[in-house]
Design an enzyme around this catalytic site. Structure first.
Site, short mmCIF file in Angstrom:
data_model
loop_
_atom_site.label_atom_id
_atom_site.label_comp_id
_atom_site.label_asym_id
_atom_site.label_seq_id
_atom_site.Cartn_x
_atom_site.Cartn_y
_atom_site.Cartn_z
N TRP A 126 1.02 -1.31 0.39
CA TRP A 126 0.68 -0.18 -0.04
C TRP A 126 1.02 1.59 -0.01
O TRP A 126 1.70 1.33 0.80
CB TRP A 126 -0.53 0.34 0.65
CG TRP A 126 -1.36 1.20 1.47
CD1 TRP A 126 -3.05 1.39 0.80
CD2 TRP A 126 -1.72 1.68 2.69
NE1 TRP A 126 -3.35 3.07 1.36
CE2 TRP A 126 -3.04 2.80 2.23
CE3 TRP A 126 -1.47 1.35 4.13
CZ2 TRP A 126 -3.31 3.60 3.20
CZ3 TRP A 126 -1.96 2.33 4.65
CH2 TRP A 126 -2.89 3.54 4.17
N ASP A 207 -0.89 -5.75 10.05
CA ASP A 207 -2.03 -4.56 9.25
C ASP A 207 -3.24 -5.99 8.90
O ASP A 207 -3.21 -6.19 7.72
CB ASP A 207 -1.22 -4.10 8.48
CG ASP A 207 -2.27 -2.24 7.91
OD1 ASP A 207 -3.46 -2.53 7.62
OD2 ASP A 207 -1.65 -1.56 6.95
N LYS A 242 -12.93 -1.26 5.32
CA LYS A 242 -13.84 -2.24 3.36
C LYS A 242 -15.39 -3.12 4.53
O LYS A 242 -15.93 -3.44 4.10
CB LYS A 242 -12.67 -2.93 3.25
CG LYS A 242 -11.55 -2.42 2.69
CD LYS A 242 -11.56 -1.02 1.63
CE LYS A 242 -10.48 -0.38 1.24
NZ LYS A 242 -10.45 0.35 1.99
#
Length: 391
Positions: A126, A207, A242
């Site tokens: 990311w 993460d 999400k």
């Protein structure tokens, strides 16, 4: 003084949003920004969130400060989904953060305060990971996470990085549904990683930003639980963007797994101090809505069903795209074995620009595609366009 600043490049994905919006084509395809899209191309508010927000508006009696830890009902409500029945009593605590980004930043601030100066991460990752590390002057070591050309996960890359790391270095690991590649470690590989970092004294920063969107909440927790069972201490950054659809509400959490119960209060005092300096207290509304869902069995089931529908749709898209097999240098078959919102294709920047200019298909310049941007109505067009630009 401000004139001494250097101009910074615009965020490429945000620029892509504007380009897509300006395109007047009736069959344009948006595979860029990382949000879930349904079969009609929308990103709707969860029904469970709507119901929870309605209840929150009707019952909330104050907007007073909560403190740097945020809504602890929200933080604790997520614990069973992340950690299951792990025996962490006295060693586990957490705080609410402004999104998963805030959780990663707070984790890195804590690591730097504790003396950790270097973090290892797989590439690609990311993009904001690297930006966060740079912003706090954290040294970064990299390794290849996946060979994009062959779509082969490079397990040796992470193992070699651990071997090169010094004791006290940190290692960033995506818990599931790797962004941007969708390529995850197997359960056996997770155990090998856990054993290696425990032996070397490397600190894991986990993460977990797409929990539940791979194979399910239990299945998607295997990696982080394996690490936590094996090592004495860890940090876990969590995002509700999400799996609750709370993108603009900035809902996240940072969890601390301490080496022992006696050290936890001292560690958390540092977490609170750093959080206080960064944002004083996190925004409350989104976390409160999630808490209401997790406290109500009916709303919880509604939420789980909605996440299940998202997961099933993305799996169908992956299978349909994979059925096209090898299209030039792009082997779509590998997509089926990957997870979550994203995949990464071995296309050149020129080919990606051709997809945009000649076929109105918008994707990141890195080759990352948002799987949820594909539907049964546009997959054929996408696959054929990928074939065409490679000729």
């Amino acid at each position: 003084m401000l004139e001494n600043l250097s101009e910074q490049p615009a965020d490429a994905l945000l620029a892509l949003i504007k380009l897509y919006a300006a395109d007047t084509s009736s069959d344009k395809i948006d595979l860029g920004v990382g949000v879930y899209r349904d079969a009609d191309g929308g990103t709707p508010v969860f029904a469970a969130i709507k119901a929870a927000e309605k209840r929150l508006v009707e019952t909330q009696d104050s907007k007073s400060y909560l403190g740097p830890e945020g809504d602890m009902g929200f933080v604790n409500g997520l614990v069973p989904y992340i950690f299951g029945d792990m025996a962490l009593a006295g060693r586990l605590d957490g705080v609410q953060t402004p999104g998963g980004t805030g959780a990663v930043r707070l984790a890195c601030d804590l690591l730097m305060a504790s003396g950790t100066k270097k973090i290892w991460m797989g590439t690609p990752s990311w993009p904001n990971h690297a930006q966060i590390f740079k912003a706090i002057n954290m040294e970064v070591g990299t390794f290849e996470h996946i060979d994009i050309a062959t779509q082969t996960l490079n397990f040796e890359g992470v193992m070699n990085a651990i071997a090169q790391a010094s004791s006290g270095d940190a290692l960033l690991l995506h818990g599931c549904c790797h962004n941007p590649t969708g390529a995850d470690y197997s359960a056996e590989q997770w155990q090998q990683i856990a054993d290696a970092i425990a032996a070397k004294g490397v600190f894991p920063l986990l993460d977990l930003a797409y929990h539940g969107l791979g194979h399910g909440f239990e299945e998607d927790s295997i990696g982080v639980r394996t690490i936590i069972k094996t090592v004495p201490e860890a940090l876990l950054a969590y995002s509700c963007d999400k799996n609750f659809g709370m993108y603009r509400e900035r809902v996240g959490a940072l969890y601390v797994i301490a080496p022992n119960a006696g050290s936890l209060p001292k560690i958390m005092s540092n977490v609170y101090a750093l959080a206080r300096a960064n944002w004083s207290m996190p925004p409350d509304h989104g976390g409160a809505a999630v808490r209401i869902i997790l406290e109500d069995a009916g709303l919880t089931q509604m939420w789980l069903d909605e996440v299940g529908s998202m997961r099933a749709r993305m799996r169908r898209v992956r299978d349909t795209l994979a059925s096209h097999g090898k299209v030039g240098a792009v082997d779509f078959a590998a997509i089926a074995g990957q997870n979550g919102l994203f995949g990464m294709l071995p296309l050149t920047k020129e080919q990606i620009m051709m997809l945009r200019s000649e076929h109105s298909i918008y994707m990141a310049g890195s080759g990352r595609i948002n799987i949820a941007g594909l539907t049964r109505h546009n997959i054929e067009k996408f696959a054929e366009a990928v074939r065409t630009v490679q000729k």
